[in-house]
Design an enzyme around this catalytic site. Sequence first.
Site, PDB file in Angstrom:
ATOM      1  N   ASP A  93      10.997  65.431  -7.285  1.00 21.92           N
ATOM      2  CA  ASP A  93      11.206  65.572  -5.842  1.00 21.92           C
ATOM      3  C   ASP A  93       9.926  65.442  -5.020  1.00 21.92           C
ATOM      4  OD1 ASP A  93      10.124  68.045  -6.777  1.00 21.92           O
ATOM      5  OD2 ASP A  93      10.678  68.917  -4.849  1.00 21.92           O
ATOM      6  N   ASP A 139      10.800  67.291 -13.548  1.00 26.42           N
ATOM      7  CA  ASP A 139       9.808  68.110 -12.847  1.00 26.42           C
ATOM      8  C   ASP A 139      10.419  69.520 -12.725  1.00 26.42           C
ATOM      9  OD1 ASP A 139       7.892  68.996 -10.756  1.00 26.42           O
ATOM     10  OD2 ASP A 139       9.600  68.703  -9.418  1.00 26.42           O
ATOM     11  N   ASP A 166       5.200  63.737  -7.963  1.00 25.69           N
ATOM     12  CA  ASP A 166       6.035  63.101  -8.987  1.00 25.69           C
ATOM     13  C   ASP A 166       6.090  61.586  -8.837  1.00 25.69           C
ATOM     14  OD1 ASP A 166       6.810  65.607 -10.082  1.00 25.69           O
ATOM     15  OD2 ASP A 166       8.252  65.845  -8.451  1.00 25.69           O
TER      16      ASP A 166
HETATM   17  P1  ADP Z   1       5.506  71.187 -10.010  1.00 25.54           P
HETATM   18  O1  ADP Z   1       4.969  70.115 -10.909  1.00 25.54           O
HETATM   19  O2  ADP Z   1       6.233  72.230 -10.791  1.00 25.54           O
HETATM   20  O3  ADP Z   1       6.371  70.622  -8.895  1.00 25.54           O
HETATM   21  P2  ADP Z   1       3.034  71.285  -8.493  1.00 25.54           P
HETATM   22  O4  ADP Z   1       2.317  70.236  -9.261  1.00 25.54           O
HETATM   23  O5  ADP Z   1       3.528  70.912  -7.136  1.00 25.54           O
HETATM   24  O6  ADP Z   1       4.242  71.932  -9.352  1.00 25.54           O
HETATM   25  O7  ADP Z   1       2.065  72.545  -8.307  1.00 25.54           O
HETATM   26  C1  ADP Z   1       1.411  73.098  -9.414  1.00 25.54           C
HETATM   27  C2  ADP Z   1       0.778  74.409  -9.057  1.00 25.54           C
HETATM   28  O8  ADP Z   1      -0.238  74.220  -8.070  1.00 25.54           O
HETATM   29  C3  ADP Z   1       1.742  75.404  -8.444  1.00 25.54           C
HETATM   30  O9  ADP Z   1       2.449  76.115  -9.412  1.00 25.54           O
HETATM   31  C4  ADP Z   1       0.779  76.283  -7.650  1.00 25.54           C
HETATM   32  O10 ADP Z   1       0.158  77.223  -8.506  1.00 25.54           O
HETATM   33  C5  ADP Z   1      -0.247  75.297  -7.166  1.00 25.54           C
HETATM   34  N1  ADP Z   1       0.088  74.795  -5.818  1.00 25.54           N
HETATM   35  C6  ADP Z   1       0.424  73.538  -5.473  1.00 25.54           C
HETATM   36  N2  ADP Z   1       0.631  73.422  -4.141  1.00 25.54           N
HETATM   37  C7  ADP Z   1       0.441  74.667  -3.624  1.00 25.54           C
HETATM   38  C8  ADP Z   1       0.465  75.225  -2.299  1.00 25.54           C
HETATM   39  N3  ADP Z   1       0.765  74.495  -1.220  1.00 25.54           N
HETATM   40  N4  ADP Z   1       0.199  76.535  -2.170  1.00 25.54           N
HETATM   41  C9  ADP Z   1      -0.123  77.300  -3.233  1.00 25.54           C
HETATM   42  N5  ADP Z   1      -0.181  76.843  -4.490  1.00 25.54           N
HETATM   43  C10 ADP Z   1       0.090  75.548  -4.701  1.00 25.54           C
HETATM   44 MG    MG Z   2       8.459  69.396  -7.591  1.00 29.90          MG
END
Ligand code: ADP
Ligand code: MG
Length: 314
Positions: free
Chosen positions: A259, A38, A263
Amino acid sequence: ATPTAVMVATGVGANHGVLIKGGDALERAQMVNYVVFDKTGTLTQGKATVTTAKVYTEMDRGEFLTLVASAEASSEHPLAKAIVEYAHHFHFFEDPSATTDIQYLEKEHKYSGWLLEAFDFTALPGRGVQCLINGKQILVGNRSLLTENGVAIPTDTENFMVELEESAKTGILVAYNGVLIGILGVADPLKREAAVVVEGLMKMGVKPVMVTGDNWRTAHAVAKELGIHDVRAEVMPAGKADVIRSFQKDGSTVAMVGDGINDSPALAAADVGMAIGAGTDIAIEAADYVLMRNNLEDVITAIDLSRKTFSRIR
Ligand code: ADP
Ligand code: MG
């Protein structure tokens, strides 16, 4: 391996802060030929920092930041914490670039005084958050979140998003009452050991892959810095598990390192799920390994340990 060897290996793991949930998990790690990481909070520090905030309305900067932070206050996402911290610094120190321990702030309840009350809060994994403030809907998140809610993104905003993303930052859009009111740029530095671990895995004959809900431009910029060639971006939580299964279909053994809540389906689907110790409880529960030191070198430690334990008897 004998039960004693398994016990010894489990103990060696524990000394490195690698918690192994059972002998099967220990045995499977030796076979791993893909490690799917991730991005946010796993390859990156998850200690994101707001680097820019643009306001597109009459609203002053303080009002804008209060509104956005109030929407994000209930979210556990690293991006949300960065925004709340930035707004906090704006209000209390007038220096949003200064950093403070977010947990310290939470303990001291310093947020509560200036945050607005948010109703109907919903976290939309892979998209952002949504709630009602002062009776109007606020959306904080990525392009999909806004477009799915019928909010148009003007060309100059889109151009600014691209600019942020090409420099490995994430652009976060804010809409209030159906209108785009601002954008935040967030940088999340790589973990210090990330590039070395990617290189180490390749030397061991293990292929590193990055899977993320973040947009493809940011994802590719980050992957490039790490030397990861296989990148899956804009993947929804269920999609992360599909990526794991697609590798398994070829007969590969797949490890997933993550994390977040988002995931956990992938951690469960993987042959070897590894959760970052600082991650959410749901991720830790879904995983076979917990990396308590939050150090990615322990992914290599875990595979090595399994290889050493099980090759002796071959
Ligand atoms: P990753 O897979 O890299 O951990 P996430 O799936 O958690 O990323 O999030 C994907 C995208 O969704 C982020 O890059 C952001 O653009 C948006 N996002 C998710 N949660 C939030 C939040 N709490 N506030 C703002 N944007 C968010
Ligand atoms: Mg993450």
